[in-house]
Design a protein around this motif. Structure first.
Motif, PDB file in Angstrom:
ATOM      1  N   ARG A  95     -65.465   2.476  27.559  1.00 49.08           N
ATOM      2  CA  ARG A  95     -66.100   1.755  28.662  1.00 49.08           C
ATOM      3  C   ARG A  95     -65.830   0.271  28.523  1.00 49.08           C
ATOM      4  O   ARG A  95     -66.294  -0.381  27.595  1.00 49.08           O
ATOM      5  N   ARG A  96     -65.074  -0.269  29.434  1.00 45.41           N
ATOM      6  CA  ARG A  96     -64.711  -1.674  29.371  1.00 45.41           C
ATOM      7  C   ARG A  96     -65.559  -2.487  30.343  1.00 45.41           C
ATOM      8  O   ARG A  96     -65.871  -2.040  31.440  1.00 45.41           O
ATOM      9  N   ASN A  97     -65.916  -3.673  29.943  1.00 52.89           N
ATOM     10  CA  ASN A  97     -66.730  -4.546  30.766  1.00 52.89           C
ATOM     11  C   ASN A  97     -66.396  -5.990  30.423  1.00 52.89           C
ATOM     12  O   ASN A  97     -66.295  -6.329  29.238  1.00 52.89           O
ATOM     13  N   LEU A  98     -66.198  -6.806  31.433  1.00 56.06           N
ATOM     14  CA  LEU A  98     -65.828  -8.198  31.223  1.00 56.06           C
ATOM     15  C   LEU A  98     -66.853  -8.919  30.357  1.00 56.06           C
ATOM     16  O   LEU A  98     -66.492  -9.721  29.489  1.00 56.06           O
ATOM     17  N   PHE A  99     -68.126  -8.632  30.569  1.00 58.39           N
ATOM     18  CA  PHE A  99     -69.187  -9.282  29.818  1.00 58.39           C
ATOM     19  C   PHE A  99     -69.049  -8.964  28.329  1.00 58.39           C
ATOM     20  O   PHE A  99     -69.074  -9.854  27.470  1.00 58.39           O
ATOM     21  N   ALA A 100     -68.858  -7.686  28.011  1.00 54.90           N
ATOM     22  CA  ALA A 100     -68.698  -7.280  26.611  1.00 54.90           C
ATOM     23  C   ALA A 100     -67.420  -7.851  26.014  1.00 54.90           C
ATOM     24  O   ALA A 100     -67.392  -8.259  24.850  1.00 54.90           O
ATOM     25  N   ASP A 101     -66.355  -7.892  26.814  1.00 56.52           N
ATOM     26  CA  ASP A 101     -65.094  -8.458  26.341  1.00 56.52           C
ATOM     27  C   ASP A 101     -65.260  -9.928  25.967  1.00 56.52           C
ATOM     28  O   ASP A 101     -64.726 -10.402  24.959  1.00 56.52           O
ATOM     29  N   ARG A 102     -65.999 -10.656  26.807  1.00 53.98           N
ATOM     30  CA  ARG A 102     -66.198 -12.081  26.538  1.00 53.98           C
ATOM     31  C   ARG A 102     -67.048 -12.289  25.280  1.00 53.98           C
ATOM     32  O   ARG A 102     -66.779 -13.191  24.483  1.00 53.98           O
ATOM     33  N   ILE A 103     -68.089 -11.457  25.107  1.00 53.42           N
ATOM     34  CA  ILE A 103     -68.913 -11.560  23.903  1.00 53.42           C
ATOM     35  C   ILE A 103     -68.046 -11.330  22.671  1.00 53.42           C
ATOM     36  O   ILE A 103     -68.105 -12.078  21.687  1.00 53.42           O
ATOM     37  N   PHE A 104     -67.200 -10.302  22.738  1.00 52.60           N
ATOM     38  CA  PHE A 104     -66.307 -10.007  21.608  1.00 52.60           C
ATOM     39  C   PHE A 104     -65.389 -11.201  21.328  1.00 52.60           C
ATOM     40  O   PHE A 104     -65.231 -11.610  20.179  1.00 52.60           O
ATOM     41  N   ASP A 105     -64.797 -11.744  22.378  1.00 52.29           N
ATOM     42  CA  ASP A 105     -63.875 -12.862  22.215  1.00 52.29           C
ATOM     43  C   ASP A 105     -64.550 -14.070  21.565  1.00 52.29           C
ATOM     44  O   ASP A 105     -63.944 -14.773  20.748  1.00 52.29           O
ATOM     45  N   LEU A 106     -65.813 -14.313  21.903  1.00 51.40           N
ATOM     46  CA  LEU A 106     -66.516 -15.459  21.341  1.00 51.40           C
ATOM     47  C   LEU A 106     -66.971 -15.195  19.911  1.00 51.40           C
ATOM     48  O   LEU A 106     -67.065 -16.130  19.105  1.00 51.40           O
ATOM     49  N   PHE A 107     -67.260 -13.939  19.580  1.00 50.64           N
ATOM     50  CA  PHE A 107     -67.576 -13.589  18.199  1.00 50.64           C
ATOM     51  C   PHE A 107     -66.323 -13.708  17.328  1.00 50.64           C
ATOM     52  O   PHE A 107     -66.416 -14.017  16.145  1.00 50.64           O
ATOM     53  N   ASP A 108     -65.173 -13.444  17.919  1.00 55.42           N
ATOM     54  CA  ASP A 108     -63.893 -13.503  17.203  1.00 55.42           C
ATOM     55  C   ASP A 108     -63.461 -14.964  17.091  1.00 55.42           C
ATOM     56  O   ASP A 108     -62.535 -15.418  17.756  1.00 55.42           O
ATOM     57  N   ILE A 109     -64.154 -15.701  16.242  1.00 54.94           N
ATOM     58  CA  ILE A 109     -63.952 -17.141  16.121  1.00 54.94           C
ATOM     59  C   ILE A 109     -62.518 -17.500  15.736  1.00 54.94           C
ATOM     60  O   ILE A 109     -61.943 -18.468  16.239  1.00 54.94           O
ATOM     61  N   LYS A 110     -61.919 -16.707  14.863  1.00 56.35           N
ATOM     62  CA  LYS A 110     -60.555 -16.975  14.413  1.00 56.35           C
ATOM     63  C   LYS A 110     -59.506 -16.524  15.432  1.00 56.35           C
ATOM     64  O   LYS A 110     -58.320 -16.780  15.255  1.00 56.35           O
ATOM     65  N   ARG A 111     -59.954 -15.817  16.456  1.00 61.00           N
ATOM     66  CA  ARG A 111     -59.079 -15.343  17.526  1.00 61.00           C
ATOM     67  C   ARG A 111     -57.908 -14.522  16.975  1.00 61.00           C
ATOM     68  O   ARG A 111     -56.754 -14.701  17.375  1.00 61.00           O
ATOM     69  N   ASN A 112     -58.247 -13.583  16.086  1.00 62.28           N
ATOM     70  CA  ASN A 112     -57.222 -12.699  15.532  1.00 62.28           C
ATOM     71  C   ASN A 112     -57.442 -11.232  15.914  1.00 62.28           C
ATOM     72  O   ASN A 112     -56.884 -10.335  15.308  1.00 62.28           O
ATOM     73  N   GLY A 113     -58.289 -11.004  16.915  1.00 58.80           N
ATOM     74  CA  GLY A 113     -58.454  -9.652  17.444  1.00 58.80           C
ATOM     75  C   GLY A 113     -59.466  -8.783  16.735  1.00 58.80           C
ATOM     76  O   GLY A 113     -59.654  -7.616  17.110  1.00 58.80           O
ATOM     77  N   VAL A 114     -60.143  -9.317  15.719  1.00 58.44           N
ATOM     78  CA  VAL A 114     -61.171  -8.566  14.994  1.00 58.44           C
ATOM     79  C   VAL A 114     -62.325  -9.509  14.654  1.00 58.44           C
ATOM     80  O   VAL A 114     -62.179 -10.731  14.683  1.00 58.44           O
ATOM     81  N   ILE A 115     -63.475  -8.922  14.346  1.00 51.55           N
ATOM     82  CA  ILE A 115     -64.640  -9.716  13.949  1.00 51.55           C
ATOM     83  C   ILE A 115     -64.892  -9.488  12.466  1.00 51.55           C
ATOM     84  O   ILE A 115     -65.104  -8.356  12.025  1.00 51.55           O
ATOM     85  N   GLU A 116     -64.849 -10.569  11.697  1.00 53.44           N
ATOM     86  CA  GLU A 116     -65.118 -10.499  10.272  1.00 53.44           C
ATOM     87  C   GLU A 116     -66.615 -10.704  10.034  1.00 53.44           C
ATOM     88  O   GLU A 116     -67.344 -11.134  10.924  1.00 53.44           O
ATOM     89  N   PHE A 117     -67.050 -10.416   8.824  1.00 51.05           N
ATOM     90  CA  PHE A 117     -68.481 -10.487   8.520  1.00 51.05           C
ATOM     91  C   PHE A 117     -69.067 -11.870   8.780  1.00 51.05           C
ATOM     92  O   PHE A 117     -70.109 -12.014   9.417  1.00 51.05           O
ATOM     93  N   GLY A 118     -68.384 -12.910   8.292  1.00 51.18           N
ATOM     94  CA  GLY A 118     -68.902 -14.259   8.493  1.00 51.18           C
ATOM     95  C   GLY A 118     -69.010 -14.609   9.963  1.00 51.18           C
ATOM     96  O   GLY A 118     -69.990 -15.227  10.401  1.00 51.18           O
ATOM     97  N   GLU A 119     -68.023 -14.205  10.747  1.00 49.92           N
ATOM     98  CA  GLU A 119     -68.044 -14.456  12.193  1.00 49.92           C
ATOM     99  C   GLU A 119     -69.214 -13.714  12.840  1.00 49.92           C
ATOM    100  O   GLU A 119     -69.884 -14.239  13.738  1.00 49.92           O
ATOM    101  N   PHE A 120     -69.437 -12.494  12.398  1.00 48.16           N
ATOM    102  CA  PHE A 120     -70.514 -11.655  12.934  1.00 48.16           C
ATOM    103  C   PHE A 120     -71.875 -12.317  12.748  1.00 48.16           C
ATOM    104  O   PHE A 120     -72.661 -12.447  13.688  1.00 48.16           O
ATOM    105  N   VAL A 121     -72.145 -12.781  11.527  1.00 50.32           N
ATOM    106  CA  VAL A 121     -73.448 -13.382  11.226  1.00 50.32           C
ATOM    107  C   VAL A 121     -73.613 -14.728  11.940  1.00 50.32           C
ATOM    108  O   VAL A 121     -74.661 -15.005  12.535  1.00 50.32           O
TER     109      VAL A 121
END
Length: 212
Positions: free
Chosen positions: A66-92
């Motif tokens: 299920r894709r949603n622009l809102f969720a995509d944007r939240i993911f992108d902002l959590f992905d601080i390093k902009r490498n396509g994944v969320i690391e623990f430090g970024e998550f917290v």
């Protein structure tokens, strides 16, 4: 002090709980609890200790397709390093913005970036329309294009005080202070009492957020 920070297995992007506690509203023990949660989330689909977009979608919606622009944007902002994944430090660090005790300025800036889809430093009309449509869709509210256009028109009429067809950060801050309900999704009360259940960032919203 947390009971087991030194015993936590180190995952990619792992940061010491004491360091994360010093720069977020979380305590050391809460960061440790978040690490347990992070480990669960980061190994639901791909066993690599990182949260991929599909795993993020699964946590939000219990459906990785299920894709949603809102969720995509939240993911992108959590992905601080902009490498396509969320690391623990970024998550917290990112989740800390949603803490009730997080500075309102941080919430306002995060919300602005959420709507600034093209990352131009401004919220443009089409960006606002796209995000409003996505939020309404996620809230299962079906409104006609005319109604959505009316909401966008009214929002720009109130927020674009310089009349240049875009909303800058200063205008956004003033607009949010006049309409604080716009930030209601930016605070998750249960973050003051961390459990091991992943908090949903999606709260039922309605068009009144933009009309009041």
């Amino acid at each position: 002090m947390g009971c087991c920070s030194s015993k936590l297995p180190k995952s990619p992007g792992y940061e010491d709980p004491a360091i994360l506690a010093s720069v977020t509203p979380f305590s050391v023990s809460e960061v440790e609890a978040l690490h347990v949660l992070f480990q669960k989330l980061s190994n639901t689909i791909i066993q690599d200790g990182l949260i991929h977009k599909e795993e993020f979608q699964l946590a939000l919606f219990s459906n990785r397709s299920r894709r949603n622009l809102f969720a995509d944007r939240i993911f992108d902002l959590f992905d601080i390093k902009r490498n396509g994944v969320i690391e623990f430090g970024e998550f917290v660090r990112s989740l800390g913005i949603f803490h009730p005790n997080a500075p309102i300025e941080d919430k306002i800036k995060f919300a602005f970036r959420l709507y600034d889809l093209r990352q131009t430093g401004y919220i443009e009309r089409e960006e606002l329309k796209e995000m409003i449509s996505a939020i309404l869709h996620e809230s299962d509210l079906i409104l006609s294009d005319d109604v959505v256009e009316t909401i966008v028109d009214k929002t720009f009429s109130d927020a674009d005080t310089k009349g240049d067809g875009k909303i800058d950060q200063e205008e956004w801050k003033e607009f949010v202070f006049k309409h604080p309900s716009l930030l209601k999704n930016m605070t998750l009360p249960y973050l003051t009492d961390i459990t091991l259940a992943f908090p949903s960032f999606i709260e039922k919203s309605d068009a009144e957020d933009f009309e009041t």
